[in-house]
Design a protein around this motif. Structure first.
Motif: not given
Length: 163
Positions: A72-74, A105-106, A110-111, A135-141
Motif C-alpha cells: 500500500y501507499g503512504m 514501493r509503487a 505495479w510490476k 494509496g499511491f499518489t497520482a503523481d507517483c503513479v
C-alpha cells in the motif's frame, strides 16, 4: 492469570492479544471493552500496560507500516494509522518514512499487478485507479506509467511488411 470458573482476567486477555502482535491503545480498548464492566478499570489497565512498555503506540505504528508498506501507499497507511488515534507527531514521522521510498514501493506493486505499460486510455485509467486505491499518489503513479510507456519500442522500429 485465570479467574475462578476458567475465565481470563482482563490483564490476561490484554497480554494474550499483545503477545500475538502489536495493538494500538484504541484497538486494545475496543477488543477488551466487552469483557469489562468498568471503563475506568480498562483505562487503568491500559495505562499500566503503557507504563510497563507492553503497549506502545510507536511500536504499533512501526509494526503496521512494516506489514502494509509492500502493498500500500503512504496515503492509505497513514489513514489507517489515523483511525487508531495515534498522535500527530507519530503520523508525521511514519509519513516521512513512507514518502522516502514511495516510488520504489509503487513500482513494485505495479510490476507485480500489471508489469506492462497500458495500451490505451482505458487501460491507463484502470492502472491509475488500481494504484490510487492502494494509496499511491497520482503523481507517483503517472511517473511509473510514463516510465513504462517510454520503455515500449518506438513505432518506427515495427516491421510492417507482414501486414
Amino acid at each position: 492469570m485465570a479467574q475462578a470458573g476458567g475465565k481470563l482476567s482482563l490483564k490476561a486477555r490484554a497480554v494474550g492479544l499483545l503477545s500475538r502482535r502489536e495493538h494500538s491503545r484504541t484497538e486494545l480498548r475496543r477488543k477488551l471493552s466487552p469483557h469489562c464492566e468498568e471503563p475506568a478499570e480498562l483505562e487503568a489497565l491500559l495505562d499500566e500496560l503503557e507504563r510497563n512498555d507492553w503497549l506502545s503506540q510507536e511500536r504499533f505504528a512501526e509494526s503496521l507500516v512494516h506489514r502494509r508498506a509492500a502493498r500500500y501507499g503512504m496515503r492509505r497507511i497513514v489513514q489507517e494509522l489515523r483511525q487508531h488515534e495515534l498522535p500527530e507527531d507519530t503520523l508525521k514521522e511514519m509519513a516521512g518514512k513512507l514518502r522516502s521510498n514511495e516510488l520504489d514501493r509503487a513500482r513494485e506493486v505495479w510490476k507485480k499487478r500489471f508489469g506492462v505499460a497500458p495500451s490505451d486510455a482505458k487501460e491507463y485509467a484502470k492502472q491509475l485507479r488500481y494504484m490510487a486505491a492502494r494509496g499511491f499518489t497520482a503523481d507517483c503513479v503517472r511517473r511509473i506509467l510514463s516510465e513504462a510507456d517510454s520503455q515500449l519500442p518506438d513505432a518506427s522500429f515495427v516491421d510492417d511488411t507482414f501486414e
